[in-house]
Motif scaffolding. Structure first.
Motif, PDB file in Angstrom:
ATOM      1  N   ASN A   1       0.656  -1.127  -0.010  1.00 48.15           N
ATOM      2  CA  ASN A   1      -0.099   0.042   0.010  1.00 48.15           C
ATOM      3  C   ASN A   1       0.884   1.325  -0.102  1.00 48.15           C
ATOM      4  O   ASN A   1       0.568   2.299  -0.660  1.00 48.15           O
ATOM      5  CB  ASN A   1      -0.977  -0.079   1.133  1.00 48.15           C
ATOM      6  N   VAL A   2       2.175   1.198   0.844  1.00 42.12           N
ATOM      7  CA  VAL A   2       2.887   2.368   0.599  1.00 42.12           C
ATOM      8  C   VAL A   2       3.397   2.525  -0.697  1.00 42.12           C
ATOM      9  O   VAL A   2       3.491   3.781  -1.015  1.00 42.12           O
ATOM     10  CB  VAL A   2       4.073   2.002   1.537  1.00 42.12           C
ATOM     11  N   ILE A   3       3.753   1.589  -1.430  1.00 42.80           N
ATOM     12  CA  ILE A   3       4.250   1.647  -2.844  1.00 42.80           C
ATOM     13  C   ILE A   3       3.349   2.429  -3.761  1.00 42.80           C
ATOM     14  O   ILE A   3       3.241   3.197  -4.542  1.00 42.80           O
ATOM     15  CB  ILE A   3       4.670   0.121  -3.273  1.00 42.80           C
ATOM     16  N   ASN A   4       1.905   1.804  -3.583  1.00 43.27           N
ATOM     17  CA  ASN A   4       0.788   2.171  -4.358  1.00 43.27           C
ATOM     18  C   ASN A   4      -0.001   3.470  -4.253  1.00 43.27           C
ATOM     19  O   ASN A   4      -0.699   3.836  -4.773  1.00 43.27           O
ATOM     20  CB  ASN A   4      -0.020   1.052  -4.708  1.00 43.27           C
ATOM     21  N   GLU A   5       0.023   3.790  -2.689  1.00 44.04           N
ATOM     22  CA  GLU A   5      -0.884   5.019  -2.506  1.00 44.04           C
ATOM     23  C   GLU A   5      -0.134   5.916  -1.726  1.00 44.04           C
ATOM     24  O   GLU A   5      -0.900   6.590  -1.018  1.00 44.04           O
ATOM     25  CB  GLU A   5      -1.817   4.040  -1.449  1.00 44.04           C
TER      26      GLU A   5
ATOM     27  N   LEU B   1       1.544   6.523   5.335  1.00 43.51           N
ATOM     28  CA  LEU B   1       2.195   5.563   6.348  1.00 43.51           C
ATOM     29  C   LEU B   1       1.583   5.614   7.803  1.00 43.51           C
ATOM     30  O   LEU B   1       1.416   4.503   8.582  1.00 43.51           O
ATOM     31  CB  LEU B   1       3.613   5.948   6.467  1.00 43.51           C
ATOM     32  N   GLY B   2       1.257   6.879   8.389  1.00 42.74           N
ATOM     33  CA  GLY B   2       0.564   7.133   9.556  1.00 42.74           C
ATOM     34  C   GLY B   2      -0.760   6.142   9.646  1.00 42.74           C
ATOM     35  O   GLY B   2      -1.000   5.610  10.750  1.00 42.74           O
TER      36      GLY B   2
ATOM     37  N   GLU C   1      11.002   4.702  -2.394  1.00 41.30           N
ATOM     38  CA  GLU C   1      11.668   3.279  -2.843  1.00 41.30           C
ATOM     39  C   GLU C   1      12.393   2.677  -1.619  1.00 41.30           C
ATOM     40  O   GLU C   1      12.633   1.564  -1.329  1.00 41.30           O
ATOM     41  CB  GLU C   1      12.406   3.304  -4.039  1.00 41.30           C
ATOM     42  N   GLU C   2      13.217   3.805  -1.189  1.00 40.52           N
ATOM     43  CA  GLU C   2      14.112   3.206   0.080  1.00 40.52           C
ATOM     44  C   GLU C   2      13.359   2.925   1.435  1.00 40.52           C
ATOM     45  O   GLU C   2      13.815   1.857   2.134  1.00 40.52           O
ATOM     46  CB  GLU C   2      15.033   4.466   0.174  1.00 40.52           C
ATOM     47  N   LEU C   3      12.033   3.487   1.316  1.00 32.75           N
ATOM     48  CA  LEU C   3      11.211   3.211   2.882  1.00 32.75           C
ATOM     49  C   LEU C   3      10.699   1.788   2.441  1.00 32.75           C
ATOM     50  O   LEU C   3      10.673   1.210   3.307  1.00 32.75           O
ATOM     51  CB  LEU C   3      10.094   3.884   2.677  1.00 32.75           C
ATOM     52  N   CYS C   4      10.348   1.509   1.158  1.00 32.29           N
ATOM     53  CA  CYS C   4       9.615  -0.106   1.005  1.00 32.29           C
ATOM     54  C   CYS C   4      10.746  -1.010   1.289  1.00 32.29           C
ATOM     55  O   CYS C   4      10.667  -2.144   1.822  1.00 32.29           O
ATOM     56  CB  CYS C   4       9.306  -0.120  -0.291  1.00 32.29           C
TER      57      CYS C   4
END
Length: 749
Positions: free
Chosen positions: A375-379, A385-386, A463-466
């Motif tokens: 979901n983080v990648i797509n949204e 994130l919160g 990208e780094e977060l994922c």
């Protein structure tokens, strides 16, 4: 029905019940005073000597459910006074006490609830037939004839009944099977939590109480107590009194009840509940009085222990050596013939469902984090994130998402072993394992949160977060594997001891108990408060079977199907600074990474204006009425009018702002404390190799003054229920709220 109580519970009989209760309590409190000194000595000795156990890999959350409602929705409840079904707006707050309001409007207007139910000791039944069978067994000779009207008629095919052997029963029904399953999962979570016994962080009072319960029952030739340790000390002690008082009262009053079988059943349920309330109030007063006196004498006892620790230890070891010389030959034969051959079978029966349950916990955690990462990648990356982390942080307390983990324990059966070792029920082992599952899930989630929050300080791109989330997930899973292995091995040892030790003590009693008084002369009079012959005898018996239990668990760890670490594989703390991260304030994901479009320009914070303070207060109060689980049923067809929707989870910014606008006022309840169903037998430092589970500190006792207008929090079970009473805003009875002051949720009867 009021005349039933006045007829069968007149002043003379109430006085008789009070005298009988006092006699039982006086005898029990003598055991409790004896065990208090022993527990104090054991606690201080442990602090001085220590065990040097390895540290757990996962962190634990200090305030797991602060400002949370676990579930909210509508229930149909049967009203016993007018024999009608009425819709109730229901809440399950952080302490798992089911709160029933007249309706949603009554909750919003801060009208006191009609009932607050503590479910310790209750069973959840999903059919009328189950209920009628239990009711029929509770009062012999009242089985209804076929075709006669049952004690209860449910308007739907989906009932949920809370049954207690002594206290009043509660009747609910749902419109659909899916709704019944959902509420059953929620109420099972309530029972599981409230049944979980004495807090583990009670190092003196807890062990003293559980040992006193065991010693008292053994003096009556009753062995095995784990299934009795449901609720706080007063609840457990009330059940102990009723265990002895109930049969005599039933034999005396049962034949005097008039009417058809179902009417006599109703009368007995009401009488039993009334007696239980009387016993509970008397027990509460006497226990608190005795505990206060012991706490006053504690400093003097601690001074003696500190001064004479070496002499007390030497004296106890001398006593143990003499008892061991007498007991060991008999105990070893008993273990070899009656226990040792069955340990592998008991362990296998426990390990299969438990291992499946912990594997399911791992899988659910992996799936939830992986879905969040997608979901983080797509949204929208960090902007969303919160919202995702706010939901993930409550995963362990989501009754429906955790249900697949808990269900793995349901097939647990001991079959012939249960009869051989006189184990009344396996439910206590199921619930204890399920509590461990929830704790490990929350530890894994909180460790993931803490590591991710640290990573966000580096300002990663999407990208780094994922990639970071995936890396942290793998890191946490390794820690989970190690900690869950340790927790399971400790649970297996606890369970095996709770099954075998009562059996051994009962077997050895005819030849050994009568000889124990002669060992009393080996104890110096000055140390008699800290060394008891009976306790030392039980420790010797425990040691005879402990080596076989440890060996069985060690051999099981080699089997790959159970996913247990072998004892030789000691994983030292690979993150020495990780536990320092948990020392800060709790992470508020919604505040830090949630909705950023509510007027915040992202610049430096401005002055704290009254308007800003009001908005902050509204945000805080809105958070308090957001359910971990949202009941999507807005209303039920049997209602006289449409019911407003239940408090919803913060699934969108729009919903959050809507809740903020309502300005629902509710004070924050104190955090719940994890409870332990019984205190496991102490192992020697040489045999213990698992990390000690940490426990959050207990909360202080708080009371709201009568008659004072207050901001109502989701009420918590209090010490005395007012019943299904109707309240009005102009005539509010005082609500006595209590926190888990080291004893867990207080009861409502």
């Amino acid at each position: 029905m009021g005349d039933v109580l006045s007829t069968h519970l007149d002043d003379a009989r109430r006085q008789h019940i009070a005298e009988k209760t006092e006699k039982i309590l006086r005898e029990f409190l003598h055991f409790y005073e004896d065990q208090y000194g022993v527990a104090l000595f054991n606690s201080m000795r442990h602090e001085i000597e220590g065990t040097g156990l390895p540290q757990a890999q996962l962190l634990w959350r200090k305030v797991p459910l602060d400002e949370r409602i676990i579930f909210s929705g509508n229930l149909f409840q049967y009203q016993e006074d007018n024999k009608k079904w009425r819709n109730r707006f229901s809440l399950v707050p952080h302490n798992y006490g089911l709160v029933l309001y007249e309706n949603k409007v009554a909750y919003e207007r801060q009208i006191p609830p009609r009932a607050i139910i503590n479910s310790a000791g209750y069973k959840i039944l999903t059919s009328i037939d189950q209920y009628l069978e239990l009711v029929g067994n509770s009062l012999p000779g009242t089985t209804s004839k076929s075709g006669s009207a049952p004690i209860l008629k449910c308007p739907t095919q989906f009932p949920l009944i809370l049954w207690h052997p002594y206290a009043r029963h509660y009747y609910f029904c749902m419109m659909t099977e899916a709704e019944q399953d959902k509420w059953q999962a929620v109420l099972q979570d309530c029972v599981r939590h409230c049944n979980n016994g004495i807090p583990e962080d009670s190092k003196v009072e807890g062990p003293a109480f559980t040992d006193a319960i065991r010693m008292y029952r053994q003096s009556k030739e009753l062995y095995g107590t784990w299934e009795m340790l449901c609720g706080n000390e007063v609840q457990i002690l009330s059940n102990l009194v009723m265990e002895e008082l109930g049969p005599a009262l039933k034999a005396e009053l049962g034949p005097r009840l008039k009417g058809k079988p179902q009417e006599r059943q109703r009368q007995w349920i009401q009488i039993s509940d009334a007696v239980y309330r009387l016993v509970f109030e008397q027990t509460k007063a006497r226990f608190e009085e005795a505990l206060s006196k012991l706490q006053l004498t504690r400093p003097a006892m601690e001074a003696v222990i500190r001064t004479d620790m070496d002499q007390i230890v030497t004296s106890k070891e001398h006593l143990a050596s003499k008892i061991r010389a007498f007991i060991l030959p008999k105990a070893e034969v008993c273990v070899r013939n009656h226990v040792q051959p069955y340990i592998p079978s008991i362990l296998e029966a426990l390990m299969v469902p438990t291992s499946q349950g912990f594997t399911e916990v791992r899988d659910v955690f992996f799936k939830e984090v992986t879905d969040m990462n997608l979901n983080v990648i797509n949204e929208g990356g960090i902007d969303k994130l919160g919202e995702y982390m706010e939901k993930l942080s409550q995963l362990a307390y989501h009754p429906l998402k955790m249900q697949s983990c808990y269900e793995k324990m349901e097939p647990l059966r001991l079959d012939g072993l249960q009869q051989r070792f006189d184990v009344s029920s396996t439910s206590v082992f199921k619930q204890r394992a399920q509590i461990h599952m929830r704790e490990q899930m929350d530890n894994a989630v909180y460790t993931f949160e803490t590591l991710l929050h640290q990573e966000l300080g580096k300002g990663p791109t999407r990208e780094e977060l994922c990639k970071s989330i995936q890396r942290i997930l793998e890191r946490v899973l390794k820690k989970y594997d190690y900690d869950s292995s340790s927790v399971r091995k400790r649970f297996f040892r606890e369970a095996l001891l709770q099954i075998t030790i009562p059996f051994l003590l009962k077997k050895l009693a005819p030849t050994c108990k009568s000889e124990l008084p002669r060992f009393q002369e080996l104890i110096f009079e000055d140390f008699a408060r800290f060394i008891l012959v009976e306790n030392t005898y039980e420790e010797v018996v425990l040691q005879t079977v402990m080596k076989d239990i440890l060996q069985a668990v060690k051999e099981a760890a080699v089997q790959r199907k159970h996913n247990l670490y072998r004892d030789s594989m000691v994983l030292h703390n690979s993150d020495p600074n990780l536990h320092l991260l948990a020392e800060g304030s709790p992470i508020d994901w919604g505040e830090q990474y949630g909705d950023r479009g509510d007027g915040d320009s992202g610049g430096s914070p401005g002055p704290c204006t009254p308007e800003a303070a009001t908005l902050s207060e509204k945000r805080r109060r809105a958070k308090q009425v957001m359910s971990v689980v949202q009941d999507e049923e807005a209303g039920l067809p049997f209602e006289a009018g449409p019911e407003p929707p239940s408090p919803a989870s913060p699934d969108s910014v729009t919903e959050l702002r809507g809740l903020l606008a309502q300005d629902l006022r509710a004070e924050s309840p104190p955090p719940a404390s994890p409870l332990l169903n019984g205190v496991p037998a102490q192992e020697s430092p040489q045999t213990m190799a698992d990390p000690k589970a940490s426990s959050p500190p207990a909360s202080p006792l708080q009371h709201l003054p009568p008659g004072k207008a207050v901001d109502l929090e989701p009420p918590k079970p209090s010490d005395q229920e007012t019943g299904e009473q109707v309240s009005s805003p102009s005539d509010r009875p005082p609500i006595h709220t209590t926190t888990e002051d080291s004893a867990g949720v207080q009861t409502e009867f």
